[in-house]
Write a protein that holds these residues in place. Sequence first.
Motif, mmCIF file in Angstrom:
data_model
loop_
_atom_site.group_PDB
_atom_site.id
_atom_site.type_symbol
_atom_site.label_atom_id
_atom_site.label_comp_id
_atom_site.label_asym_id
_atom_site.label_seq_id
_atom_site.Cartn_x
_atom_site.Cartn_y
_atom_site.Cartn_z
ATOM 1 N N TYR A 1 49.694 24.735 77.967
ATOM 2 C CA TYR A 1 48.265 24.697 77.719
ATOM 3 C C TYR A 1 47.944 23.636 76.666
ATOM 4 O O TYR A 1 48.457 23.722 75.542
ATOM 5 C CB TYR A 1 47.774 26.053 77.202
ATOM 6 N N PRO A 2 47.143 22.647 76.989
ATOM 7 C CA PRO A 2 46.738 21.709 75.938
ATOM 8 C C PRO A 2 45.922 22.432 74.881
ATOM 9 O O PRO A 2 45.067 23.259 75.198
ATOM 10 C CB PRO A 2 45.891 20.677 76.690
ATOM 11 N N ALA A 3 46.205 22.118 73.601
ATOM 12 C CA ALA A 3 45.500 22.776 72.502
ATOM 13 C C ALA A 3 44.268 22.004 72.068
ATOM 14 O O ALA A 3 43.347 22.579 71.479
ATOM 15 C CB ALA A 3 46.441 22.968 71.314
ATOM 16 N N THR A 4 44.224 20.703 72.340
ATOM 17 C CA THR A 4 43.087 19.857 71.975
ATOM 18 C C THR A 4 42.801 18.907 73.129
ATOM 19 O O THR A 4 43.685 18.640 73.962
ATOM 20 C CB THR A 4 43.393 19.032 70.715
ATOM 21 N N PRO A 5 41.580 18.363 73.204
ATOM 22 C CA PRO A 5 41.290 17.387 74.259
ATOM 23 C C PRO A 5 42.266 16.205 74.253
ATOM 24 O O PRO A 5 42.603 15.688 75.325
ATOM 25 C CB PRO A 5 39.861 16.950 73.932
ATOM 26 N N ALA A 6 42.718 15.770 73.071
ATOM 27 C CA ALA A 6 43.628 14.623 73.000
ATOM 28 C C ALA A 6 44.916 14.881 73.782
ATOM 29 O O ALA A 6 45.518 13.941 74.329
ATOM 30 C CB ALA A 6 43.947 14.298 71.542
ATOM 31 N N GLU A 7 45.333 16.146 73.874
ATOM 32 C CA GLU A 7 46.580 16.469 74.576
ATOM 33 C C GLU A 7 46.444 16.357 76.097
ATOM 34 O O GLU A 7 47.444 16.409 76.820
ATOM 35 C CB GLU A 7 47.052 17.868 74.182
ATOM 36 N N LEU A 8 45.219 16.209 76.601
ATOM 37 C CA LEU A 8 45.050 15.993 78.046
ATOM 38 C C LEU A 8 45.716 14.701 78.495
ATOM 39 O O LEU A 8 46.063 14.553 79.675
ATOM 40 C CB LEU A 8 43.558 15.944 78.398
ATOM 41 N N PRO B 1 32.556 14.558 65.247
ATOM 42 C CA PRO B 1 31.914 13.687 66.242
ATOM 43 C C PRO B 1 32.317 14.071 67.671
ATOM 44 O O PRO B 1 33.316 14.775 67.858
ATOM 45 C CB PRO B 1 32.467 12.302 65.873
ATOM 46 N N PRO B 2 31.569 13.597 68.693
ATOM 47 C CA PRO B 2 31.985 13.821 70.087
ATOM 48 C C PRO B 2 33.325 13.151 70.355
ATOM 49 O O PRO B 2 33.689 12.173 69.698
ATOM 50 C CB PRO B 2 30.867 13.162 70.900
ATOM 51 N N GLN B 3 34.054 13.677 71.327
ATOM 52 C CA GLN B 3 35.356 13.115 71.682
ATOM 53 C C GLN B 3 35.310 12.527 73.089
ATOM 54 O O GLN B 3 34.716 13.122 73.986
ATOM 55 C CB GLN B 3 36.442 14.188 71.616
ATOM 56 N N GLN B 4 35.926 11.397 73.264
ATOM 57 C CA GLN B 4 36.085 10.769 74.576
ATOM 58 C C GLN B 4 37.575 10.580 74.818
ATOM 59 O O GLN B 4 38.246 9.890 74.060
ATOM 60 C CB GLN B 4 35.370 9.416 74.638
ATOM 61 N N ILE B 5 38.071 11.205 75.860
ATOM 62 C CA ILE B 5 39.498 11.189 76.150
ATOM 63 C C ILE B 5 39.736 10.490 77.477
ATOM 64 O O ILE B 5 39.132 10.849 78.495
ATOM 65 C CB ILE B 5 40.073 12.622 76.211
ATOM 66 N N ARG B 6 40.607 9.499 77.475
ATOM 67 C CA ARG B 6 40.974 8.832 78.734
ATOM 68 C C ARG B 6 42.090 9.625 79.392
ATOM 69 O O ARG B 6 43.145 9.849 78.789
ATOM 70 C CB ARG B 6 41.422 7.392 78.482
ATOM 71 N N VAL B 7 41.840 10.061 80.619
ATOM 72 C CA VAL B 7 42.824 10.858 81.347
ATOM 73 C C VAL B 7 43.259 10.096 82.600
ATOM 74 O O VAL B 7 42.586 9.178 83.060
ATOM 75 C CB VAL B 7 42.244 12.243 81.734
#
Length: 337
Positions: free
Chosen positions: A192-199, A222-228
Amino acid sequence: MALPIAHARRETNPLDRLRCLQIFTEVARCGSFVRAAMQLSVSRATVTKHVAWLEASMGAQLLKRTSKQVALTEAGARVLGAGRDLLERYEAIEGEVRDAVQLPRGAIRVGTPPSFGAYHLMRLVAGFTQRYPDIEVTVVHDDGRSDLVAQALDLSIRISPSLEDASYVAQSLLKSPQVVVAAPAYLKVHGYPATPAELARHNCLVHIIKSGAGIWKFAGDPPQQIRVRGTVRSNLGDALKQGALLGSGISLHPYYMVSDELKAGTLEAVLPSFVPEELDINVVFSTRRNMPTRVRHLLEFLKEWSRDPPDWALSTTVGPAALAQRSGGSGVKTRAR
């Protein structure tokens, strides 16, 4: 063969000419007699006859015909432009008069994303046509980028973070919360990813229209933007949901698409403490000018529906866990990796 001009004028009354103009406009839009006949549910011979009558009445060739395509002549372009205005004015007059004495009638074409159309719009259309049984509604796929006029759409449902085309009139209906989901089988193997960054280290299933650059956004300060990224990309939300159900990876969906699976436990909400970017549900149309009465009734029907939002449209500021509870099930696991 086209009728002589005088003959056409004797044989074609004003109502016939309006029908001729309507058919000619559809041929011009489709670029084909065959496709126009299919759209209008008439024979090709009927289309050909009505266009020939109109040309004879105008005393000019309106369409250039070849074995492969149909194109407007200069005269045809003039007739098309003026004819659309004439048909709109006639429909407006007809609608106003009919609305004063009876229920509205006629045909409406509505565009929609496939999943929203299947899960929600068809239910609304069923209720609308029960209220107005003389109105025929055609629901077609719209990817959110189509030209309304070219596709002959009276209205279209657009679901996105923001509208790309400012040339249309937009009426906001609802917010569409999103939720990150995965199958229990995938999470058991990959954690299970614990934070959006772990995606970033997970196999994510990407919608190429809603997240074309592979960016998933999360609210916050701040808002988070994660590149997946991942092994599957598609412009079909249901295909990505099916991939998630099969354990192929993690996907991001409007809550209305996955609420049943969350309640059943076949999908789990991932990152329950983080709120993905909400989408806006808008109904768009080309203009308010001369809007047919039947279309105005559908627009008001949609606005009426939006005033009492369904559970899936409620704010997600408290996270996916609360949304799942509102729907009668948790569907959320909070275990760490």
